[in-house]
Design a protein around this motif. Structure first.
Motif, PDB file in Angstrom:
ATOM      1  N   LYS A 187      -0.203  13.410 -10.942  1.00  0.00           N
ATOM      2  CA  LYS A 187      -1.258  14.202 -11.536  1.00  0.00           C
ATOM      3  C   LYS A 187      -2.896  13.866 -11.279  1.00  0.00           C
ATOM      4  N   PHE A 188      -2.843  13.190 -10.805  1.00  0.00           N
ATOM      5  CA  PHE A 188      -4.769  12.255 -10.188  1.00  0.00           C
ATOM      6  C   PHE A 188      -4.914  13.314  -9.298  1.00  0.00           C
ATOM      7  N   LEU A 189      -4.025  13.408  -7.954  1.00  0.00           N
ATOM      8  CA  LEU A 189      -3.999  14.256  -6.892  1.00  0.00           C
ATOM      9  C   LEU A 189      -3.653  16.047  -7.316  1.00  0.00           C
ATOM     10  N   LYS A 190      -3.017  16.314  -8.161  1.00  0.00           N
ATOM     11  CA  LYS A 190      -3.106  17.571  -8.595  1.00  0.00           C
ATOM     12  C   LYS A 190      -4.528  17.952  -8.886  1.00  0.00           C
ATOM     13  N   ARG A 191      -5.182  17.182  -9.427  1.00  0.00           N
ATOM     14  CA  ARG A 191      -6.590  17.673 -10.321  1.00  0.00           C
ATOM     15  C   ARG A 191      -7.650  17.599  -9.152  1.00  0.00           C
TER      16      ARG A 191
END
Length: 149
Positions: free
Chosen positions: A32-36
């Motif tokens: 989720k953080f990497l996709k952000r």
């Protein structure tokens, strides 16, 4: 929280947070953080590579392959993505493809003893699969040892 307080609009902040969750084996949260990070900077090759690592940890190999390929499209000298592709192919027992991608990673970062080891393992498995002697694999592994005794 501290990293977010510094700069919520920095893709590097989100990648750092993704790495933190990855180290805690919370791969879905890390994704989720990497996709952000990718949403903020679609050209951030390293974030795509890190997504590939997280997908691989979740054994979602198709998504991992896609993430690594996107990273390479953005930066064809991103050896971590080439390694990622090689490691997936190794796990899938596609040793020719593993050899190709790991060798490409080594063309970029030839001084890496871990990359030499992975290539040596792929060559060894390929030799066993093809009923050949593993001399080439042993030579690569000896090079890895000489790089990092």
């Amino acid at each position: 929280q501290h990293a977010l307080a510094l700069n919520r609009m920095s893709p590097h902040t989100w990648a750092i947070l993704g790495n933190c969750f990855s180290l805690q084996k919370e791969h879905d949260t890390a994704l989720k953080f990497l996709k952000r990070a990718i949403q903020l900077a679609p050209e951030f090759a390293y974030a795509h590579t890190l997504c590939g690592h997280e997908y691989a940890a979740n054994e979602d190999f198709e998504k991992a392959l896609g993430a690594y390929r996107r990273a390479i499209l953005l930066d064809d000298r991103h050896y971590n993505a080439w390694y990622g592709l090689g490691s997936i192919y190794f796990r899938q027992e596609k040793y020719d493809l593993a050899e190709f991608h790991l060798a490409r990673a080594l063309q970029i970062n030839g001084g890496s003893s871990p990359l030499q080891c992975y290539l040596g393992m792929a060559l060894h498995e390929k030799a066993l699969h093809d009923s050949q002697r593993p001399e080439r694999a042993l030579a690569v592994l000896e090079r890895a040892i000489s790089l990092d005794p």
